[in-house]
Design a protein around this motif. Structure first.
Motif, short mmCIF file in Angstrom:
data_model
loop_
_atom_site.label_atom_id
_atom_site.label_comp_id
_atom_site.label_asym_id
_atom_site.label_seq_id
_atom_site.Cartn_x
_atom_site.Cartn_y
_atom_site.Cartn_z
N ALA A 7 0.86 -1.31 0.15
CA ALA A 7 0.06 0.01 0.07
C ALA A 7 0.86 1.26 0.04
CB ALA A 7 -0.94 -0.02 1.36
N GLY A 8 2.19 1.04 0.20
CA GLY A 8 3.20 2.46 0.04
C GLY A 8 3.44 2.98 1.39
N TYR A 9 3.11 2.34 2.46
CA TYR A 9 3.38 2.87 3.77
C TYR A 9 4.74 2.38 4.32
CZ TYR A 9 -1.55 3.80 3.82
OH TYR A 9 -2.78 4.17 3.59
N LEU A 10 5.28 1.34 3.64
CA LEU A 10 6.92 0.87 3.59
C LEU A 10 7.43 0.68 2.46
CD1 LEU A 10 6.57 -1.85 6.49
CD2 LEU A 10 7.54 0.32 6.83
N THR A 11 8.72 0.85 2.18
CA THR A 11 9.26 0.77 1.01
C THR A 11 10.67 0.16 1.45
OG1 THR A 11 10.04 1.79 -0.82
CG2 THR A 11 10.73 2.92 1.17
N ILE A 12 11.43 -0.28 0.40
CA ILE A 12 12.67 -0.87 0.30
C ILE A 12 13.92 0.06 0.88
CG2 ILE A 12 14.21 -2.28 -0.73
CD1 ILE A 12 12.17 -3.37 -2.49
N ALA A 13 14.63 -0.16 1.85
CA ALA A 13 15.71 0.58 1.93
C ALA A 13 16.84 0.22 1.61
CB ALA A 13 16.05 0.62 3.61
N LYS A 14 16.98 -1.31 1.44
CA LYS A 14 18.32 -1.86 0.86
C LYS A 14 18.02 -3.40 0.65
CE LYS A 14 21.14 -2.54 5.09
NZ LYS A 14 22.23 -2.36 5.82
N THR A 15 18.97 -4.11 0.02
CA THR A 15 18.65 -5.54 -0.25
C THR A 15 19.93 -6.07 0.42
OG1 THR A 15 19.36 -5.53 -2.43
CG2 THR A 15 17.08 -5.40 -1.98
N SER A 16 19.97 -7.35 0.77
CA SER A 16 21.08 -8.13 1.45
C SER A 16 20.83 -9.32 1.10
CB SER A 16 21.60 -7.83 2.90
OG SER A 16 20.31 -8.36 3.40
N GLU A 17 21.95 -10.36 1.00
CA GLU A 17 21.71 -11.87 0.84
C GLU A 17 22.36 -12.55 2.03
OE1 GLU A 17 23.64 -14.76 -2.29
OE2 GLU A 17 22.42 -13.29 -3.35
N LYS A 18 21.39 -13.67 2.34
CA LYS A 18 21.88 -14.44 3.62
C LYS A 18 21.41 -15.75 3.30
CE LYS A 18 21.76 -14.69 8.63
NZ LYS A 18 21.44 -13.86 9.85
#
Length: 529
Positions: free
Chosen positions: A334-345
């Motif tokens: 809905a747009g109230y959160l968004t992606i700050a960064k990605t990582s891999e684990k």
């Protein structure tokens, strides 16, 4: 100069109207060209008022060969406008559908409109067999025009979302839509291009009946800016409209939506900001009502401070269904959160989420504060001012009085038939919501090399390293030492901030003890450095 400025396309979602009447248009056709160059079946999820309907209409005009509308745009000399395709356009954006009967009627009306526009009539057109009519319409259109058909579906999920707070009704809406969308798989041989867009992403199994060929470009880096305005868009196409603007403040307020590509602004915010004489307000947030989402958080006893440091897997962002609604998934879509960064684990992609900008942060915090304490907006404003003044001036008696007053004002009915007072996280969540709403910087579970504090609060020149304890005794008596303060002192949690005293910051250790029977703060002690 204002007379020479291009007009602002506020509320205009028709590509021809924008192109023919001197409105500002951000050329999205480089990205459109990438999509239409393949015989693809695409799905795109974006928050409301993000330009999805304009994108759908742009695709419609392109496939119908209206070359004049694309004059001067990237795609003008890269597309064969002599080869046109029949377009079936299903738009569920208009009105609120509140029953299965209304949904069937809406689908019937949409199919009738498409038949009239394409000058084709289904031989057996019935209100009770919309899927059969759509299948026949696709076949007849391909035969009549001698070209494969394009199907565009706008706001494909709106009938479900309109009823998301009623799971049984929402499921009924889903089944009605599934009946229609399943046709696209069966008619694949007659289709040139399919594009579906909406706010949320429901699982393929529940809604698309095995449409495995549907390519989701929601988090595709290539198409991250296919909706929304980039910083370059504002500094070029809107340069005159935004002359003299404080770019850093504008970016802080409205930028930050991230779909793995370049961060973008919500177009609605920018257009209203310019139109309202560059006044900073919650334009986008005010057009929607997240009350269902917020109630879901409280019902599931979600620990609100976790919103400050969310790390999730692809499955959380990917899709959901009405029987299993993850509030984080819905907040993101809905747009109230968004992606700050990605990582891999462990060879798995992880997404670190954040609130996109100040507009959403401020408004979301206000809504959470009101919801968790059942406070009216006029009361909330007065309480926020008092809370801000107390924390900014490090007036500890006033801080204690404000916290006690806040919890005392929460209605008794909030605690009937639930165990909220039994959860330490509830008290932390209420405090978190209110402190965020006064624009304090909150660091939950603030980790040091010794241990971690529950919450660190930064406001002005004050830093409060805070521990929260929940006591469950029936008749609480203040303890010496305060167990919450003693724990912070034993952990040396405030040491990491002592160096900030050199820049004028004041450091405080704050111990808060709540009691489940009093449902309030029963002891507060502090130590200042």
């Amino acid at each position: 100069m204002e007379d020479t400025l291009k007009k602002l396309p506020i509320g205009i979602q028709t590509f021809s109207a924008i192109r023919e009447d001197n409105y500002v248009y951000i050329d999205k056709t480089p990205l459109v060209h990438q999509m239409v160059n393949s015989a693809g079946r695409f799905f795109l999820s974006r928050p409301r008022r993000f330009g999805k309907s304009l994108l759908v209409d742009t695709l419609k005009e392109l496939f119908e060969g209206n070359k004049a509308l694309f004059k001067g745009l990237y795609i003008e000399d890269k597309w064969d406008f002599s080869k046109t395709h029949p377009v079936i356009h299903l738009n569920f954006a208009n009105g609120v559908i509140e029953s299965r009967a209304e949904l069937d009627q809406a689908i019937y009306n949409l199919l009738r409109e498409n038949q009239l526009r394409l000058n084709i009539e289904c031989a057996q057109f019935s209100l009770h067999d919309p899927a059969g009519c759509l299948a026949q319409l696709i076949q007849l259109a391909a035969q009549h025009y001698g070209q494969k058909v394009v199907v565009l579906v706008d706001e494909y999920d709106k009938p479900i979302l309109d009823n998301i707070d009623q799971p049984e009704l929402a499921a009924t809406m889903r089944e009605g839509l599934k009946n229609i969308y399943s046709v696209l798989k069966a008619q694949d041989a007659h289709l040139r291009f399919v594009f579906m867009t909406g706010v949320t992403k429901f699982s393929k199994v529940s809604l698309f009946s095995g449409m495995n060929q549907l390519e989701d470009i929601t988090l595709d880096r290539r198409f991250g800016a296919i909706c929304g305005y980039t910083q370059d868009d504002l500094e070029t196409d809107f340069a005159e409209h935004l002359a003299g603007v404080d770019w850093a403040k504008l970016k802080d307020w409205y930028n930050g939506y991230q779909f793995l590509g370049e961060p973008v602004y919500n177009p609605f915010d920018i257009l209203l900001f310019i139109n309202k004489n560059k006044t900073y307000r919650n334009y986008w947030f005010e057009t929607g009502n997240p009350s269902f989402l917020l109630k879901l958080f409280r019902k599931q006893r979600y620990f609100l401070p976790d919103l400050s440091n969310l790390e999730v897997g692809e499955d959380v962002l990917d899709s959901f269904d009405v029987e299993q609604i993850n509030p984080i998934t819905l907040l993101f879509q809905a747009g109230y959160l968004t992606i700050a960064k990605t990582s891999e684990k462990r060879q798995r992609l992880r997404f670190h989420l954040k609130v996109p900008n100040f507009e959403v942060q401020q408004a979301l915090a206000d809504h959470f504060a009101s919801l968790y304490s059942q406070t009216q907006s006029e009361q909330r404003l007065h309480r926020q001012d008092s809370l801000f003044d107390a924390f900014e001036s490090a007036d500890f008696p006033a801080i204690q009085q404000q916290i006690e007053s806040l919890f005392a004002a929460i209605p008794w009915r909030n605690f009937t038939q639930n165990d909220l007072p039994d959860a330490e996280g509830y008290y932390a969540s209420v405090l978190y919501a209110w402190l965020c709403s006064i624009n304090a910087t909150i660091i939950p579970e603030d980790i040091t090399h010794h241990d971690q504090a529950d919450i660190t609060i930064k406001l002005g020149d004050q830093i409060y390293v805070t521990e929260i304890k929940l006591d469950k005794s029936e008749n609480y008596q203040p303890q010496t030492p305060n167990p919450a303060l003693a724990q912070i002192q034993a952990k040396h949690c405030a040491q990491k901030y002592l160096a900030e005293q050199q820049s004028g910051k004041q450091i405080h250790q704050l111990g808060l003890v709540f009691n489940k029977h009093a449902r309030n703060l029963v002891q507060m002690d502090w130590q200042s450095f």
